[in-house]
Design an enzyme around this catalytic site. Structure first.
Site, PDB file in Angstrom:
ATOM      1  N   SER A 183      43.674  36.125  35.770  1.00 23.65           N
ATOM      2  CA  SER A 183      44.191  37.496  35.759  1.00 23.65           C
ATOM      3  C   SER A 183      43.214  38.434  36.436  1.00 23.65           C
ATOM      4  CB  SER A 183      44.372  37.917  34.295  1.00 23.65           C
ATOM      5  OG  SER A 183      44.573  39.298  34.211  1.00 23.65           O
ATOM      6  N   TYR A 241      41.224  38.628  25.048  1.00 23.42           N
ATOM      7  CA  TYR A 241      42.174  37.999  25.990  1.00 23.42           C
ATOM      8  C   TYR A 241      41.534  37.877  27.372  1.00 23.42           C
ATOM      9  CZ  TYR A 241      45.620  38.058  29.714  1.00 23.42           C
ATOM     10  OH  TYR A 241      46.283  37.792  30.882  1.00 23.42           O
ATOM     11  N   LYS A 270      40.110  34.463  29.887  1.00 20.37           N
ATOM     12  CA  LYS A 270      40.394  34.156  31.304  1.00 20.37           C
ATOM     13  C   LYS A 270      39.089  33.941  32.076  1.00 20.37           C
ATOM     14  CE  LYS A 270      44.843  34.283  30.987  1.00 20.37           C
ATOM     15  NZ  LYS A 270      45.574  33.007  31.004  1.00 20.37           N
ATOM     16  N   ILE A 320      56.433  33.575  33.634  1.00 26.40           N
ATOM     17  CA  ILE A 320      56.022  33.119  34.976  1.00 26.40           C
ATOM     18  C   ILE A 320      56.305  31.620  35.117  1.00 26.40           C
ATOM     19  CG2 ILE A 320      54.166  33.142  36.695  1.00 26.40           C
ATOM     20  CD1 ILE A 320      52.774  35.281  34.935  1.00 26.40           C
ATOM     21  N   ASP A 368      52.363  21.220  21.933  1.00 22.60           N
ATOM     22  CA  ASP A 368      51.339  22.261  21.986  1.00 22.60           C
ATOM     23  C   ASP A 368      50.118  21.661  22.688  1.00 22.60           C
ATOM     24  OD1 ASP A 368      49.214  24.008  21.282  1.00 22.60           O
ATOM     25  OD2 ASP A 368      50.412  24.724  19.580  1.00 22.60           O
ATOM     26  N   ARG A 395      48.630  50.359  39.458  1.00 24.87           N
ATOM     27  CA  ARG A 395      48.648  48.891  39.332  1.00 24.87           C
ATOM     28  C   ARG A 395      49.294  48.292  40.581  1.00 24.87           C
ATOM     29  NH1 ARG A 395      45.902  50.153  35.822  1.00 24.87           N
ATOM     30  NH2 ARG A 395      45.875  49.544  33.633  1.00 24.87           N
TER      31      ARG A 395
END
Ligand code: UD1
Length: 339
Positions: free
Chosen positions: A124, A149, A153, A12, A58, A231
């Site tokens: 997300s 994960y 978020k 993205i 990083d 989805r």
């Protein structure tokens, strides 16, 4: 406006760099290349004709971030850099919490030190879990995350909200992405999964290209039109454009303590089999696939209500599912040929 794009060599991120440039922003790319490839920078250069500044840093390295903010005067940050594999996050939760949250804290700290006002965060739709009613709006309650994960978020959104309330100089938007697919229509940038893809579309294109034997559809006994999951698949270029709109909105917003969340989806739900059939039709090929058991942790159906982003940001998804799948296949053909 100079914008730091963390994870700017990623899927993205790279498309967003292109759209930022086209909208008159000056992107600066930061990426540790952990889950991306240097060749992407070349693709971006071919599309835009510009060799954007690139830092192989990083975000977990606070001193490097300070060095960078000393050198470049940023007006905003778009933060993509994160680990993103749901299954892996269950195996390595500490690595996910550390990587995804320390990088966020570092960035917010450095932005405050250097008085950088605008922040856009990659969130997300995973924060909604399996919602009780569809489509999901931004007011749909967030449910407990089903993976580390997903939890990174949700926690990240809370950190940003709390920070913005305490730090009037910072304005922030979290974009809750639905399922990004497709590739740039030039075929010069796209998704480059590391190893075996866990996401549907790269698995499909690799199977169609003969790199994998067959695709397994995870379950056909869900309560949906054809039994497979639903989805909201959004073209990555549309999604990239939403970031440009978010930055523009932040720029124009004078109110301090501004923080908001937006769904970024098409507003349409398609099943996995709808997607496979569309892929076969638009690209005129047959995909080798079989039906397998459900994948643990999968949400049965989710799609966005995109009214808020339409109204407030004047953003709407423009590309169809067929265009997304044509572009994804075009990209797969290009990378398979050059291997
Ligand atoms: C999930 C999250 C998304 C997150 C992403 C990160 C939800 C609703 N979405 O996406 O927010 O950013 O993980 O990776 O929680 N499928 C197959 N066969 C395959 C691969 C996938 O049938 O080989 C099916 C899955 O069962 C699912 C659909 O395809 O129904 C999409 O899967 P995937 O591309 O992995 O994305 P999500 O799990 O929806």
């Amino acid at each position: 406006m100079k914008i730091l794009v963390t994870g700017g060599a990623g899927f993205i991120g790279s498309h967003t760099v292109v759209e930022l440039h086209q909208a008159g922003f000056q992107p600066v790319i930061l990426d540790n290349l952990y889950n991306s490839n240097r060749s992407v920078l070349n693709g971006i250069k071919q599309i835009t004709g510009v060799d954007f500044p690139f830092y192989e840093y990083d975000c977990n390295d606070l001193e490097k971030l300070r060095e960078l903010f000393d050198k470049e005067q940023f007006d905003g940050v778009i933060h993509f850099a994160a680990y993103k594999a749901v299954g892996e996050s269950v195996q390595k939760p500490l690595a996910y919490y550390e990587n995804n949250l320390v990088s966020l804290l570092n960035l917010l700290n450095v932005m405050q030190e250097y008085k950088v006002p605008n922040f856009v965060f990659s969130s997300s739709c995973t924060v909604y879990g399996q919602p009780e009613s569809l489509p999901v709006t931004e007011d749909t309650p967030r449910l407990p995350a089903t993976s580390p994960y997903g939890n990174t978020k949700a926690i990240a959104e809370d950190i940003i909200r709390d920070h913005v309330h305490a730090a009037p100089s910072v304005k922030a938007i979290a974009l809750r992405y639905f399922n990004p697919i497709g590739a740039h229509e030039s075929g010069l940038i796209g998704e480059l999964p590391n190893g075996v893809p866990s996401n549907l579309v790269p698995y499909i294109t690799q199977t169609a290209a003969g790199l994998r034997d067959s695709l397994t559809v995870f379950g056909d006994d869900y309560d949906t039109a054809d039994g497979t999951c639903v989805r909201d698949f959004i073209h990555v270029v549309d999604l990239a454009k939403a970031h440009v709109k978010a930055l523009s909105l932040l720029e124009q917003t004078e109110a301090s303590n501004y923080y908001d969340v937006f769904n970024v989806g098409t507003g349409e739900g398609y099943t996995v089999l709808n997607l496979i059939n569309t892929f076969e039709t638009v690209n005129n090929l047959k995909l080798n696939y079989n039906i397998g058991p459900r994948r643990a942790g999968d949400v049965e159906k989710i799609y966005a209500q995109a009214d808020k982003v339409n109204t407030i940001m004047n953003w709407k998804a423009e590309k169809t599912l067929a265009e997304s799948l044509r572009d994804a296949w075009n990209w797969q053909l290009k990378i398979t040929q050059t291997k």
